[in-house]
Structure formats: structure tokens, C-alpha cells
Write an enzyme that holds these catalytic residues in place. Structure first.
Site, PDB file in Angstrom:
ATOM      1  N   LYS A 176      59.745  46.065  -2.893  1.00 29.25           N
ATOM      2  CA  LYS A 176      60.434  45.022  -2.136  1.00 29.25           C
ATOM      3  C   LYS A 176      60.065  43.658  -2.732  1.00 29.25           C
ATOM      4  CE  LYS A 176      60.251  47.900   2.037  1.00 29.25           C
ATOM      5  NZ  LYS A 176      61.621  48.435   2.002  1.00 29.25           N
ATOM      6  N   ASP A 205      50.695  47.933   7.948  1.00 33.29           N
ATOM      7  CA  ASP A 205      51.677  48.191   6.903  1.00 33.29           C
ATOM      8  C   ASP A 205      52.213  46.823   6.455  1.00 33.29           C
ATOM      9  OD1 ASP A 205      53.940  48.744   5.364  1.00 33.29           O
ATOM     10  OD2 ASP A 205      54.552  50.451   6.591  1.00 33.29           O
TER      11      ASP A 205
END
Length: 432
Positions: free
Chosen positions: A225, A199
């Protein structure tokens, strides 16, 4: 100790400083939360308005062809691939990180059952982001696997045994900022006969990633993000080419079909990574995400991700030094690795007793002063190992050295004056 003047000089000498002008930064805000939500790129509003007014408003459904809407998942995916060490047409943008993780975990479980049927264990960290663990628990139940969680990084090597089917890790831990050695752990897992899923939610766009160089098996990542794609931006999914066509992914929607506009009643998976698409792509969100990714690609002439990583390390080192010098006597403790090689682009602080429960109120007091970080609750029964976290993210595209100095000065004042004790800072919000 570092002075604010020192920080001003470093900003003036920073070759990446001009990249800050790509963003709309609110006045009076010191934003250290790009690891949760990236700042709005200046190009995004105009681009999304163009999609709304002209491509959708004027050209309507024709824009699937004339504006290239149908190709956006692969087009944006190829741009992200340049940031994470993937090859052309190996990575696609689609759905959310959770959904994409479900796809690749399901595929990895099928591969493992075919190649090593005796292996039935998925290993991850107890401190991994909860959605990853929830998805892994679901997949484990569906395939008759067991999910095993390790408490510390030191326990991972012992878990690479004959029972292991899949090692699933977030390269940069969301709580601590600890950065795993992707290449070494992937090699060790392969040597043990297992697959590895990474991830990249807290590493893509924050530090150099080399999926192909590490010989990883699968990867997923977040678009909102460090990629600056906006709230709820589409995520991305990557499969090593050796795995991409071995099995169907479980969400066999029409955009993953080999010929979606033939409208056949039977499913034929598309070639390569395209089969990891599912439903109709979100064009407005993908258009915004492309603007965010372009802000990172703008750094390529200046050294790209290597240059951004160098600045990230300098920012986090300065933050740690100032936090310990100015706030150490007030109970502030470092909860991220001290070694920059083991740390992502964030720094996590905790508070020693008797202030160990004050972290949430301290963060709210900082936010009221314009210093935006966030808070992550620890384990009340094991605060020594899993303390409450004051979390600060450093995005080299727009974070300045003076932001680092100012943030620590505000933290010092909040603690010194006990401003955090005010009732308004101790009221729990829905989102922390």
C-alpha cells in the site's frame, strides 16, 4: 469555494512536490488508490532487472552472500522501522500480513496464558479488515479464547476489562479511515492487564507511527500500500523487545532458526525478531519493496513522515470541502471522521437514498474517466451504520492538489449526468 487555480498554486508551493518524480505515473490517470496498491517507483524496474539479470542470472546462488540476499529481510525491516518508530533489528519483513498476524496473535496468546491465565477474550472491531478477524477467530479456537467484536469505537473502553487478553486493532480503519489513538488505547489496555496488537496496513508510510513511544506490544503491516512495494509485496512484523524471545512463534521454519545452515533436526529459535521469519525470503519481491520504502525515506530531509502527514491532512481537507460543496446536493455524504486527528490518509464517501446502492457503479464510472478509487460494500441490513463506501486514498508523495479538484469535478459530472446508470458500470468485477 476552492478553485482549480488555487490548487495549482498550492502544488507550485509544495516543498514535497519533487518527490512525485520518483514514480512512473500513467498519463491521464488520477490515482487515488494508494491505500490499496501504491504506484510503481521509477527505480523498481531497473532494480528488479538487476537482481534477475546479474545477481540471479550471472552470480546465481553466490548472491545469497555476495549480493546480501540473506540479509534483505532485516535490511528492509530496518528501513521500515524508521517509519514506524521501531528500533534497529526489531522489525523484519516476511510473509504476508495475515501470516504475520497469526504469528503475533499466537505469541500474545501464549504470553497472556502464562501471565494472566484467567483472561480468555480477544477484542477487535466488527469493521476491522476481515482477514484480521478470520485469523483472530482461528487463534481463539486454538487457544480456547473467545473473539469479541465491538460495533463502535465508543464500545472499546468497556471491553478493557478483567476478561480481556488481547486488544487487536488496525490503527486506521480500512472502511472509514478512522484513526485510533495508539498511545492512549495501548496505555489503557496495559492498565487493564491486556496486550495490544496493531495492524499498520493503512498507516505505515501514510502517517507518523511511534510503536516504541506508544509502548505497543506487537505490530504487523503491509508492503504494497503506502510503502509502494508492488502487488503481493512482503509484509512486516514487529515485537516489542520485552516479548520477542518469550515464546516460539508457531511457524518455526528454518529462517527463524538460530543457525539455519547447521541443518540440525531440532529447532532452536533465533534471537529477537529474526525468529519471526519462516521460509526462504522472496528476493525479487523484497528488492522491489526496498525501492518503495526508499521513496518514503527520500522525504526525511524535508521533514519525513511529519511533513507527509501535514500534506496528507491538507489534501483530505480540500477533498472533503470540495465534495460537500460540489456534490452535497447530489447525495454525497462524508463517511470518514471530520476531525483530521481522527482520520488517516483516506476519505470515504457514501451516497444517500435513493442512490445508496449506486456506489459501485459510480466508482466504475470514475475509473473509466481515469479517476481511480475503490468501492467497499456495506451491510445491507445496517446501511445507516455501515454504508456502501466510495473510498479515496491520498499519498502525499505523488498526489497533487489539482488531482483532488479534478476528482471531485468528475464525481460531480458522473452524478449530474447519471452516467453511472450505463449497463457497463453495473456489471460486477471480481475485484472491487
Amino acid at each position: 469555494m476552492i478553485t482549480r487555480q488555487d490548487c495549482e498554486v498550492r502544488d507550485q508551493e509544495d516543498p514535497l512536490f519533487e518527490l512525485r518524480h520518483q514514480f512512473d505515473l500513467p498519463p491521464g490517470i488520477n490515482y487515488l488508490d494508494g491505500n490499496s496498491l501504491g504506484v510503481l517507483p521509477r527505480a523498481t524496474a531497473a532494480r528488479v532487472q538487476e537482481v534477475i539479470a546479474r545477481e540471479w542470472g550471472m552470480d546465481l546462488i553466490k548472491s545469497w552472500n555476495t549480493a546480501g540476499w540473506i540479509d534483505l529481510p532485516r535490511k528492509v525491516g530496518n528501513k521500515i522501522a524508521r517509519l514506524v518508530g521501531a528500533g534497529p533489528d526489531e522489525l523484519v519483513t516476511a510473509d504476508s500480513t495475515s501470516v504475520n498476524l497469526y504469528k503475533v496473535l499466537h505469541a500474545a496468546a501464549q504470553i497472556s496464558k502464562a501471565d494472566a491465565p484467567g483472561r480468555r477474550v480477544i477484542v477487535s472491531e466488527r469493521s476491522n479488515f476481515p482477514t484480521d478477524l478470520y485469523i483472530a477467530e482461528s487463534v481463539a479456537r486454538q487457544h480456547g479464547f473467545t473473539l469479541k467484536l465491538v460495533d463502535t469505537v465508543d464500545e472499546i473502553p468497556a471491553a478493557l476489562n478483567a476478561e480481556l487478553a488481547i486488544l487487536m486493532l488496525t490503527e486506521v480503519n480500512y472502511r472509514t479511515g478512522y484513526r485510533h489513538d495508539m498511545k492512549a488505547l495501548t496505555a489503557a489496555s496495559h492498565a487493564a492487564g491486556a496486550l495490544v496488537i496493531w495492524d499498520l496496513a493503512h498507516s505505515a508510510g501514510a502517517l507518523p507511527v511511534d510503536l516504541k513511544g506508544a509502548d505497543a506490544d506487537f505490530a504487523v503491516g503491509c508492503g504494497y500500500k503506502y510503502l509502494n512495494g508492488g502487488p503481493g509485496a512482503p509484509a512486516f512484523v514487529w515485537s516489542h523487545p520485552r516479548h520477542a524471545e518469550r515464546f516460539w512463534q508457531p511457524l518455526s521454519g528454518w529462517m527463524g532458526h538460530a543457525a539455519p545452515f547447521q541443518f540440525t533436526p531440532d529447532y532452536r529459535p533465533a534471537a529477537g525478531i529474526t525468529r519471526y521469519q519462516c521460509g526462504t525470503p522472496a528476493i525479487l519481491a523484497l528488492s522491489a519493496l526496498e525501492c518503495g520504502v526508499d521513496t518514503l525515506l527520500a522525504a526525511e530531509p524535508m521533514g519525513g513522515m511529519d511533513a507527509l502527514r501535514k500534506k496528507s491532512v491538507a489534501l483530505t481537507e480540500a477533498f472533503i470541502a470540495l465534495a460537500e460543496a460540489r456534490c452535497g446536493e447530489q447525495g454525497v455524504r462524508l463517511s470518514s471522521p471530520r476531525d483530521a486527528n481522527q482520520r488517516g490518509s483516506q476519505v470515504c464517501l457514501s451516497l444517500a437514498a435513493p442512490l445508496h446502492e449506486a456506489g459501485y457503479a459510480v466508482v466504475k464510472a470514475l475509473i473509466a474517466r481515469g479517476v481511480i478509487g475503490d468501492y467497499r460494500a456495506g451491510d445491507p441490513q445496517r446501511l445507516d451504520e455501515f454504508p456502501h463506501i466510495l473510498r479515496f486514498g491520498f499519498t502525499p508523495l505523488y498526489t497533487r492538489f489539482v488531482d483532488v479538484w479534478d476528482a471531485i469535478e468528475h464525481l460531480h459530472q458522473v452524478l449530474q449526468t447519471e452516467e453511472w446508470r450505463e449497463p457497463r458500470f453495473n456489471q460486477q468485477d471480481a475485484v472491487t
